[in-house]
Write an enzyme that holds these catalytic residues in place. Sequence first.
Site, PDB file in Angstrom:
ATOM      1  CD  GLU A   1      -1.372   2.800  14.377  1.00 25.39           C
ATOM      2  OE1 GLU A   1      -0.249   2.140  14.212  1.00 25.39           O
ATOM      3  OE2 GLU A   1      -1.488   3.801  13.731  1.00 25.39           O
TER       4      GLU A   1
ATOM      5  CG  ASP B   1      -4.785  -4.636   4.361  1.00 24.91           C
ATOM      6  OD1 ASP B   1      -4.304  -4.776   5.312  1.00 24.91           O
ATOM      7  OD2 ASP B   1      -5.708  -3.689   3.920  1.00 24.91           O
ATOM      8  CG  HIS B   2       0.395  -5.081   7.550  1.00 24.80           C
ATOM      9  ND1 HIS B   2       0.026  -3.782   7.550  1.00 24.80           N
ATOM     10  CD2 HIS B   2       0.624  -5.037   9.122  1.00 24.80           C
ATOM     11  CE1 HIS B   2       0.082  -3.162   8.536  1.00 24.80           C
ATOM     12  NE2 HIS B   2       0.313  -3.963   9.497  1.00 24.80           N
TER      13      HIS B   2
ATOM     14  CG  HIS C   1      -4.496  -1.526   7.644  1.00 29.84           C
ATOM     15  ND1 HIS C   1      -3.880  -2.365   6.464  1.00 29.84           N
ATOM     16  CD2 HIS C   1      -3.369  -0.572   7.841  1.00 29.84           C
ATOM     17  CE1 HIS C   1      -2.744  -2.073   6.554  1.00 29.84           C
ATOM     18  NE2 HIS C   1      -2.482  -1.036   7.089  1.00 29.84           N
TER      19      HIS C   1
ATOM     20  CE  LYS D   1      -2.182  -6.577  12.268  1.00 30.02           C
ATOM     21  NZ  LYS D   1      -0.809  -6.233  12.702  1.00 30.02           N
TER      22      LYS D   1
ATOM     23  CE  LYS E   1      -1.735   1.355   4.092  1.00 31.62           C
ATOM     24  NZ  LYS E   1      -0.957   2.167   4.956  1.00 31.62           N
TER      25      LYS E   1
END
Length: 534
Positions: free
Chosen positions: A253, A214-215, A277, A219, A185
Site C-alpha cells: 500500500e 473479510d472484504h 486478508h 474482490k 474485522k
Amino acid sequence: MNPLAQHPSRPDAGAAGVVSAAPAGPCSVVIFGAAGDLTKRLLEPALFNLANTGLVPEHFGLLGADIADLDARGWTASLRAMLESFVGDPEAEDQIGRVNDAAWERLTAHADYVQGDFTRDEFYETLKSRLEAIETSQGTGGNRLFYLAVADRFFAPIVEHLGKAGLLAEGESGEGPWRRIVIEKPFGHDLASAKALNRRLLDVVAERQIYRIDHFLGKETVQNIMALRFGNGLFDPLWNRDRIDHVQITVAETVGVEGRAKFYEQAGALRDMVPNHVFQLVAMVAMEPPVGVRAEAIRDKKLELFSAIRTVRPEDAVRGQYDAGEVSGRRARAYREEPGVAADSNTETYVALRLAIDNWRWAGVPFYLRTGKHLSERMTEIAIRFRKQPLAPFKGASIDDLPPNWLVLRIQPDEGIAIEFEVKRPGQTMQLAPAQMQFRYRDRFDPEPNVGYETLLYDCMTGDQTLFQRADMVEETWRVVGEVLDDWSGRPAAGFPNYRSFSAGPEEAERLLSDDDPTRRWRPVALDPAEDGS
Ligand code: BG6
C-alpha cells in the site's frame, strides 16, 4: 458469491448464457454504526450499487442505529451527500456513475434511524418496536440482517443484547424468518480473544447465522483464483511441489495510517492484514479442490489448509516501520511523527513472513508473504515461480542464466493475470528474451461499479456463507501467527524505523528468501516490474 456454483453474476455485455442475478428475498438491514465512516464510505455505496442493479429486494427495510444525534432524514441526507461526492471521482474507493434517484428512493424511502447507546437495554426496546414497524409496513417477513459496523469491543455486547431482546431467534433448524449478523474485522486480536469472541457469539446464535466479513473475498480477482484453478485443465498439473519453486504474496500500500493511529498503534501490520486478508489469498491459491459447491465444502478445504500451515517461528518473520520519504516531490513523514502515534512506537507498518505448509501438495514449497504501508506502489499480487527445466540446450547458456517462469495473479490494481516466459529474440542466433502474456480484466469486461462489498452484502441477504470466515478458520489463522505476536510484544524492535517511505520495505526481508536459496529475491514492488521503483 460461491465462485464454484452456477451463480448469477454481473452481466457480461454481449456474452451468451450469462446468468443475471435475481433480487434478494424480502428482508431488513439494520446497520449498527450507521453514522460511521465504514457505513458512509463502503456499505451505503455498496447497497446503492445493489439497488441500482435491481438486486435489493422489493420488500426491503433499512434501519440505521448509532449514538450520533440524527433522525432518519438527517441520516439519509448525510449518506447521500457522501455518495454524491464519489460521483465521477476516479480516485474514490467507490465507483459511482451517478446517483440514480429511483434506486436511491428504493433504498431509503422508508429508512428509519434509532439514536442511542448500544450498551443499554432501553435502546433495544426502541430498536425492536421501530424494526417491527418497518417489517409490517414493508412486508419483509421478519428476515433481518444486523450489520455491526462498529468498534470490535461492541460485537459481543450488541449480539448479546439483540439475543436478549429476542431479535435473533430463528426456528430450531433455521425454518421461519432468518436472522443474521455480520461482523467486521478485527475478529479478536489473538487466538485467545478470537476464541472468547466466538464463544460469546455462539452462545446466542448458531454458526449459520454469523457472517464474518473479510472484504478481500469480495474482490472479483480473489474469487477468480477459484475460476483459474478449477475452471481450467491447463494449470492443475502444474499446481504442486513438483513444478512450483515458491510463491510470493505481496499486499503493498502507498497509504499510511490515515488518521487511524488509535486503532493501528494497537494492531500493527501483522494483525491488521495477515491472519485475515493475506491468509485468504494463501487459501485461494493453496487449498485443495472442494468436493462440491456447498459453502461448507469450500470452507472445509480452507480450514484443512490453515491447519496444515506450520506455526510461524519468530526467525521466519521480519517487521518494519516506515521512516520519512519522498515521492513525486511529496514528502511523507515517518510513522512515529504521525498524529496519535507514540514518538517511540514499536508498532510495525510492514511485515514479511515465510510460511511452510505441511501437506503433500506443498511440502518444501515456501510461501513468502509481505504487506506494508508507505511502499513504492499500491499493488496486490500473487506470484508463482516455477521450477527450472533440468538443462538449457542452447549454446553458451547455462540453466542458471535463464530467468524462471512466473504466473502472476494481479489482484489490484490493473487486475489480471500474466505469464512471464522466455522467447527467441528474432535474428540469426538463438538468443532468448523475456516476454509476457497478459489477460487484463479491463480489456475483456466492462465491469459494473463494485467495491467488493456488493457481493458480500448480497450473499448475506441470500444466505451464502462461502465467502465468510467460519469460527474454526479464524482460530486456526490466529494460531499460525501467535508465536510471532508473542515474540514481538515482548521484545522492542531493533532499528525502527527501518525503511524509507515509498521504498520496497526493509532490506532485511530479503533474507527470508535468500537464506532458503540465493537465487530467490522478492519481486519489485512496482506495477511494471521492468520499472522497479525500489
Ligand atoms: C483493511 C485494513 O482491512 O484493509 C487497512 O484495516 C487496509 O489497513 C485495507 O488499508 C486494504 O484494503 P484494500 O481493499 O484497500 O486493499
